[in-house]
Design an enzyme around this catalytic site. Structure first.
Site, PDB file in Angstrom:
ATOM      1  N   GLY A 100       0.800  -1.219   0.000  1.00  0.00           N
ATOM      2  CA  GLY A 100       0.000   0.000   0.000  1.00  0.00           C
ATOM      3  C   GLY A 100       0.830   1.265   0.000  1.00  0.00           C
ATOM      4  N   GLY A 102       2.559   3.684   1.533  1.00  0.00           N
ATOM      5  CA  GLY A 102       3.107   3.924   2.863  1.00  0.00           C
ATOM      6  C   GLY A 102       3.646   5.319   3.048  1.00  0.00           C
ATOM      7  CG  ASP A 134       9.374   8.669   8.791  1.00  0.00           C
ATOM      8  OD1 ASP A 134       9.165   8.491   7.570  1.00  0.00           O
ATOM      9  OD2 ASP A 134      10.452   9.095   9.236  1.00  0.00           O
ATOM     10  N   GLY A 135       6.384   7.698   6.890  1.00  0.00           N
ATOM     11  CA  GLY A 135       5.629   8.347   5.820  1.00  0.00           C
ATOM     12  C   GLY A 135       6.265   9.612   5.287  1.00  0.00           C
ATOM     13  NE  ARG A 192       4.686   9.676  -6.261  1.00  0.00           N
ATOM     14  CZ  ARG A 192       5.091   8.427  -5.986  1.00  0.00           C
ATOM     15  NH1 ARG A 192       6.281   8.011  -6.400  1.00  0.00           N
ATOM     16  NH2 ARG A 192       4.315   7.600  -5.323  1.00  0.00           N
ATOM     17  NE  ARG A 199       1.293   2.502  -6.569  1.00  0.00           N
ATOM     18  CZ  ARG A 199       2.506   2.980  -6.432  1.00  0.00           C
ATOM     19  NH1 ARG A 199       3.550   2.184  -6.544  1.00  0.00           N
ATOM     20  NH2 ARG A 199       2.699   4.251  -6.154  1.00  0.00           N
ATOM     21  CG  ASP A 269       5.509  -2.778  -4.531  1.00  0.00           C
ATOM     22  OD1 ASP A 269       6.224  -3.754  -4.794  1.00  0.00           O
ATOM     23  OD2 ASP A 269       5.927  -1.792  -3.878  1.00  0.00           O
ATOM     24  CG  ASN A 270       8.011  -0.003  -6.878  1.00  0.00           C
ATOM     25  OD1 ASN A 270       7.186   0.532  -6.155  1.00  0.00           O
ATOM     26  ND2 ASN A 270       9.199  -0.343  -6.443  1.00  0.00           N
TER      27      ASN A 270
END
Length: 529
Positions: A100, A102, A134-135, A192, A199, A269-270
């Site tokens: 997910g 993150g 920590d995002g 972005r 994805r 996931d990328n």
């Protein structure tokens, strides 16, 4: 700020996590979870790309406080709710389960001039998918993502874009090389932008959870929103979707190979469902040509994501997507047929790409041998990929062998160490190349001068003069860390016209300096960002 044409198709169509609180957890049967950016009261804008104009923002709006607050997450646009996407993935060939967003928080979507754009902040705080993170993001990686997204766009490579780069005003603790020496760095936020950030992993998560209803909703949403040319329904529509994703993925990777880009972390996931380059982490550009090079220190031992393996990994990732889509199709044969088409099309399109790079118009049975020998030669001695192909356009069918060698020799690192045997190998290849150009001229029926000019233009439109070399990015980062953004602005301007001569930037058309050979940030990169 002008009123934005909000059109939130993703959140309006797909199921939301019923839990509203932002804490780390496993989810099921949902496409996204609510996530709100942290408030960065000391945030400041560093750079805004030309994309802003495409999206309808004028110069005055960009200077307004509202623009800064919106694209650093201090405020949310009226009547919108920020969120993080749920997805899973295979990382370095192994199933990683739920992952997910993150470190990415999606703001909203707009429809601008009939184009859909989704806005996403990277580094704006934790989400339910942050796991132990920590995002947040640091200036170092954010500069790299901001510049490279836009550089790739102007190179003609399918990619997500970057609207803005900002300082958060906070300090972020990072262990750059994962060696037990963490330090504080400047926090940063990148906005972005892409038509969608869906994805392969979104589909993998639904399939892994056995949630065929969510899987179908995801596929139907993707079809109706982004693949409107597909008019069929049911299983046939899902097969056509997979074919389109396969074709787009292949096109993207061929562009990577063309310009010497190495993604560094091609986990599923990328991988964008739209065939866009996404998630600029430990990427790098080939300087010495090397099929075995990877910029990712995490991958240094096995080199799964090395330059030469990217086409193969693209196929492997598509296989995982096929497995995820299987419950909708219930027939492996047509899915396998599409995967097989990737292999066939790669061979055809790679030859076409190389013909363009070499400036050859008319096909000949020995072209593959010429290309293979060239690639072998490029490995004999450290040879700068960008400079080599750019200089090659200065050779024509009348160029003498020694003159041809002199032209390409500026692409060699430590030319004084080039052995006589390797030099002879190059001269032999150049002889074959010049003869091949001569044959091309003979096969051409039009005006010879016009043909020669067109050939040079074709090569220079295929082989860029300027790319975001690893050491250049590091120099920009070093200056930005000191609060000086002039180099950032200069390099951004240069990268907008990578195929043009731009003599004012000639100092960047040069071999990688020796100091950058083993410097962290130039040759060694990690996922720490």
């Amino acid at each position: 700020m002008h009123k934005l044409p909000i059109n939130n198709s993703f959140t309006n169509t797909l199921p939301e996590d019923p839990i509203q609180e932002n804490f780390t957890r496993q989810v099921s049967d949902v496409a996204y979870s609510i996530a709100t950016p942290l408030k960065f009261e000391k945030a400041s804008l560093i750079h805004v790309s030309q994309l802003a104009e495409e999206l309808g923002f004028d110069v005055q709006e960009i200077k307004e406080e509202e623009f800064l607050k919106l694209f650093t997450g201090q405020v949310l646009y009226p009547n919108t709710q920020s969120y993080a996407m749920a997805y899973a993935g295979h990382q370095f060939g192994n199933w990683a389960g739920q992952l997910g967003d993150g470190r990415a928080i999606n703001l909203f979507e707009i429809l601008e001039k009939d184009k859909r754009w989704a806005f996403q902040l990277k580094g704006a705080g934790p989400t339910p998918y942050s796991r132990r993170g920590d995002g947040l993001a640091v200036l170092r990686s954010s500069v790299r993502e901001h510049l490279c997204s836009e550089a790739m766009h102007h190179l003609g490579v399918p990619t997500t874009r970057s609207l803005s780069l900002s300082l958060s005003g906070d300090q972020v603790l990072r262990d750059v090389m994962y060696d037990g020496h963490p330090d504080y760095e400047k926090g940063a936020i990148v906005c972005r932008v892409a038509p969608s950030f869906i994805r392969f992993g979104n589909f993998e998560l639904a399939a892994a959870q056995g949630d065929n209803d969510l899987l179908k909703k995801l596929a139907d949403y993707t079809l109706s929103t982004f693949f409107t040319d597909i008019k069929t329904t049911g299983k046939e529509a899902y097969l056509q979707l997979f074919q389109e994703v396969t074709d787009r993925t292949l096109e993207m990777i061929l562009h990577w190979q063309r310009v010497g880009f190495v993604h560094g972390v091609m986990n599923t996931d990328n991988m964008s469902i739209l065939g866009l380059t996404i998630d600029y982490g430990p990427y790098g550009w080939l300087e010495p040509y090397d099929h075995g090079w990877t910029p990712n220190t995490t991958d240094r031992q096995n080199k799964r994501y090395r330059y030469g393996a990217q086409p193969e990994i693209g196929l492997w990732n598509l296989l995982q997507l096929a497995n995820a889509l299987f419950p909708l199709v219930e027939d492996a044969v047509p899915l396998q047929k599409i995967l097989d088409s990737y292999k066939i099309n790669y061979q055809v399109q790679y030859l076409e790409t190389m013909m363009n790079k070499l400036g050859i118009y008319h096909t000949h049975k020995d072209d593959r041998d010429l290309i293979q020998t060239l690639e072998e030669n490029l490995h004999l001695h450290e040879t700068d990929m960008t400079i080599f192909y750019r200089e090659l356009s200065k050779i024509d069918h009348k160029t003498a062998q020694n003159d041809a060698f002199k032209i390409i020799s500026i692409a060699f690192y430590h030319i004084d160490q080039l052995t006589e045997a390797r030099k002879n190998s190059w001269i032999a290849w150049l002889e074959s190349y010049v003869l091949r150009l001569e044959l091309d001229v003979k096969m051409e029926t039009g005006n010879a001068l016009a043909f020669a000019k067109a050939r040079t233009e074709k090569m220079n439109a295929t082989n860029p003069k300027y790319v975001l070399r690893n050491y250049i990015a590091q120099l920009v980062i070093d200056e930005a860390d000191k609060g000086d953004y002039q180099l950032l602005n200069d390099i951004y301007t240069m990268l907008q016209k990578p195929y043009e001569e731009q003599p004012e930037y000639n100092k960047w058309y040069a071999l990688r300096p020796e100091w950058a050979r083993d410097k962290v940030g130039c040759s060694m990169l990690s996922c720490s960002s």
